[in-house]
Design an enzyme around this catalytic site. Structure first.
Site, PDB file in Angstrom:
ATOM      1  N   ASP A 105      42.894  19.843 -33.747  1.00 36.82           N
ATOM      2  CA  ASP A 105      43.879  20.919 -33.834  1.00 36.82           C
ATOM      3  C   ASP A 105      44.875  20.553 -34.917  1.00 36.82           C
ATOM      4  OD1 ASP A 105      42.796  22.447 -31.750  1.00 36.82           O
ATOM      5  OD2 ASP A 105      43.989  21.426 -30.231  1.00 36.82           O
ATOM      6  N   ASP A 152      40.480  28.627 -32.466  1.00 34.25           N
ATOM      7  CA  ASP A 152      41.409  29.261 -31.528  1.00 34.25           C
ATOM      8  C   ASP A 152      41.918  30.589 -32.074  1.00 34.25           C
ATOM      9  OD1 ASP A 152      41.141  26.947 -29.956  1.00 34.25           O
ATOM     10  OD2 ASP A 152      42.906  26.009 -30.855  1.00 34.25           O
TER      11      ASP A 152
END
Length: 161
Positions: free
Chosen positions: A122, A141
């Site tokens: 991330d 995401d």
């Protein structure tokens, strides 16, 4: 030349996966882990963290068996079912079809990371002064959220018709 429905499904899923994986390769190569780089002041930050859990690290403290079930096997089964559903259901509107495709692409990209790396990379963080503050997220995401937006849009358009 008009693309077949299944070709469109394949292209949307593959492009979603490819964009996510390219972004993660670049972050792993060029962004030092846990170092924050301000892209737009303190509002939009680039960093590099490995998330062994799911959304906001949920599930990272599960034992390995439960992590395997909830973060790999269950998502693979759900993604497979959704793919089967969109291929078989020819009545889906274009917004719902696109939504499901990019959700599948984002889901596959994150599952791939869990299988290959044991965690998901991330790297984006948004903080608009407490008004809107996100956890650290990635392109996969973003595709999942975009897909949800498409599903909502398709639902509203279908209700009007």
């Amino acid at each position: 030349m008009k693309l077949s429905r299944n070709a469109l499904i394949s292209i949307l899923i593959i492009v979603s996966i490819a964009l996510d994986q390219i972004s993660k390769v670049l972050v792993r190569l060029y962004v030092t882990p846990y170092q924050e780089t301000e892209l737009i002041g303190k509002y939009f930050i680039l960093t590099n963290v490995e998330n062994s859990g799911a959304f906001l690290g949920m599930g990272s403290d599960l034992n390995p068996t439960l992590r395997l079930i909830f973060l790999l096997l269950l998502p693979i089964a759900v993604l497979g079912y959704v793919l089967f559903h969109i291929i078989k259901n020819k009545d889906l509107d274009k917004w719902s079809l696109m939504g499901f495709c990019v959700i599948i692409g984002g889901g596959i990209a994150n599952v791939y990371d869990r299988i290959v790396y044991g965690s998901v990379t991330d790297f984006f963080h948004i903080d608009l002064g407490g008004v809107l503050k996100t956890g650290i997220f990635n392109v996969a995401d973003m595709f999942v959220m975009l897909g949800l937006g498409f599903l909502i849009l398709g639902n509203f358009k279908n209700k009007k018709a």
